[in-house]
Design a protein around this motif. Structure first.
Motif, short mmCIF file in Angstrom:
data_model
loop_
_atom_site.label_atom_id
_atom_site.label_comp_id
_atom_site.label_asym_id
_atom_site.label_seq_id
_atom_site.Cartn_x
_atom_site.Cartn_y
_atom_site.Cartn_z
N SER A 123 0.85 -1.19 0.00
CA SER A 123 0.00 0.00 0.00
C SER A 123 0.89 1.24 0.00
O SER A 123 1.74 1.41 0.87
CB SER A 123 -0.89 -0.01 1.25
N ILE A 124 0.65 2.10 -0.98
CA ILE A 124 1.44 3.32 -1.12
C ILE A 124 0.49 4.51 -0.99
O ILE A 124 -0.68 4.44 -1.39
CB ILE A 124 2.15 3.35 -2.48
N GLU A 125 1.02 5.58 -0.45
CA GLU A 125 0.22 6.79 -0.27
C GLU A 125 -0.48 7.17 -1.58
O GLU A 125 0.08 7.04 -2.66
CB GLU A 125 1.15 7.93 0.16
N GLY A 126 -1.71 7.59 -1.47
CA GLY A 126 -2.48 8.00 -2.65
C GLY A 126 -3.40 6.91 -3.17
O GLY A 126 -3.94 7.02 -4.26
N GLY A 127 -3.57 5.83 -2.39
CA GLY A 127 -4.47 4.77 -2.81
C GLY A 127 -3.92 3.89 -3.92
O GLY A 127 -4.68 3.34 -4.71
N ILE A 128 -2.61 3.75 -3.97
CA ILE A 128 -1.98 2.91 -4.98
C ILE A 128 -1.47 1.65 -4.30
O ILE A 128 -0.93 1.68 -3.20
CB ILE A 128 -0.80 3.65 -5.64
N TYR A 129 -1.64 0.53 -4.97
CA TYR A 129 -1.17 -0.76 -4.47
C TYR A 129 -0.28 -1.39 -5.52
O TYR A 129 -0.59 -1.37 -6.71
CB TYR A 129 -2.35 -1.69 -4.18
N GLY B 46 2.68 -3.79 -15.91
CA GLY B 46 1.58 -3.57 -16.84
C GLY B 46 2.01 -3.79 -18.28
O GLY B 46 3.13 -4.22 -18.56
N GLY B 47 1.12 -3.44 -19.19
CA GLY B 47 1.37 -3.65 -20.62
C GLY B 47 2.52 -2.85 -21.19
O GLY B 47 3.15 -3.25 -22.15
N VAL C 177 5.67 -0.75 -13.61
CA VAL C 177 5.04 -1.42 -12.47
C VAL C 177 3.55 -1.13 -12.49
O VAL C 177 3.13 0.03 -12.62
CB VAL C 177 5.68 -0.97 -11.15
N ALA C 178 2.74 -2.17 -12.38
CA ALA C 178 1.29 -2.03 -12.42
C ALA C 178 0.78 -1.43 -11.12
O ALA C 178 1.19 -1.85 -10.03
CB ALA C 178 0.63 -3.39 -12.65
N HIS C 179 -0.09 -0.44 -11.22
CA HIS C 179 -0.73 0.18 -10.06
C HIS C 179 -2.12 -0.41 -9.93
O HIS C 179 -2.96 -0.23 -10.81
CB HIS C 179 -0.83 1.69 -10.23
N LEU C 180 -2.36 -1.11 -8.83
CA LEU C 180 -3.67 -1.68 -8.57
C LEU C 180 -4.49 -0.67 -7.76
O LEU C 180 -3.94 0.17 -7.05
CB LEU C 180 -3.54 -3.00 -7.84
N ARG C 181 -5.82 -0.76 -7.88
CA ARG C 181 -6.70 0.21 -7.24
C ARG C 181 -7.06 -0.11 -5.81
O ARG C 181 -7.37 0.77 -5.03
CB ARG C 181 -8.00 0.33 -8.05
N SER C 182 -7.05 -1.41 -5.48
CA SER C 182 -7.55 -1.81 -4.16
C SER C 182 -7.18 -3.27 -3.89
O SER C 182 -6.70 -3.98 -4.77
CB SER C 182 -9.07 -1.67 -4.11
N VAL C 183 -7.49 -3.69 -2.67
CA VAL C 183 -7.32 -5.11 -2.31
C VAL C 183 -8.24 -5.95 -3.19
O VAL C 183 -7.85 -7.02 -3.68
CB VAL C 183 -7.62 -5.33 -0.81
#
Length: 101
Positions: free
Chosen positions: A22-28, A43-44, A48-54
């Protein structure tokens, strides 16, 4: 590593654990530990892919075999308050692949 590569490693049993950072700003970020190395889901574009949530991570991992899976939070209090960094470990909370609770 791409999701396809991550899936192959999971099916082969070579992943020791997965960590959702979990990174500041709601990035996982999804981190895989494989036999002493650390790799991140990409990612494509190769970044590094940024996921939105658990839940987003669970959706990506829904067909994976059971693996140790943790939500990892850095200790941000010291950084926010300008306190010196000590030897505190990040908060690691085990989470399930399938259960939302």
């Amino acid at each position: 590593m791409t999701l396809e590569e991550l899936t192959k490693h999971a099916d082969a049993g070579s992943i020791d654990e997965l960590n959702l950072i979990s990174i500041e700003g709601g990035i996982y970020l999804l981190q895989a530990r494989l036999q002493g190395t650390i790799r991140y889901l990409k990612g494509g574009e190769g970044d590094v892919a940024h996921l939105r949530s658990v839940e987003h991570a669970r959706d990506l991992l829904k067909d994976f075999p059971p693996l140790p899976f943790h939500l990892v939070h850095a200790v941000v209090h010291d950084e926010m308050c300008g306190m010196p960094v000590d030897k505190r470990e990040a908060l690691r909370v085990p989470i399930s692949f399938h259960s939302k609770w």
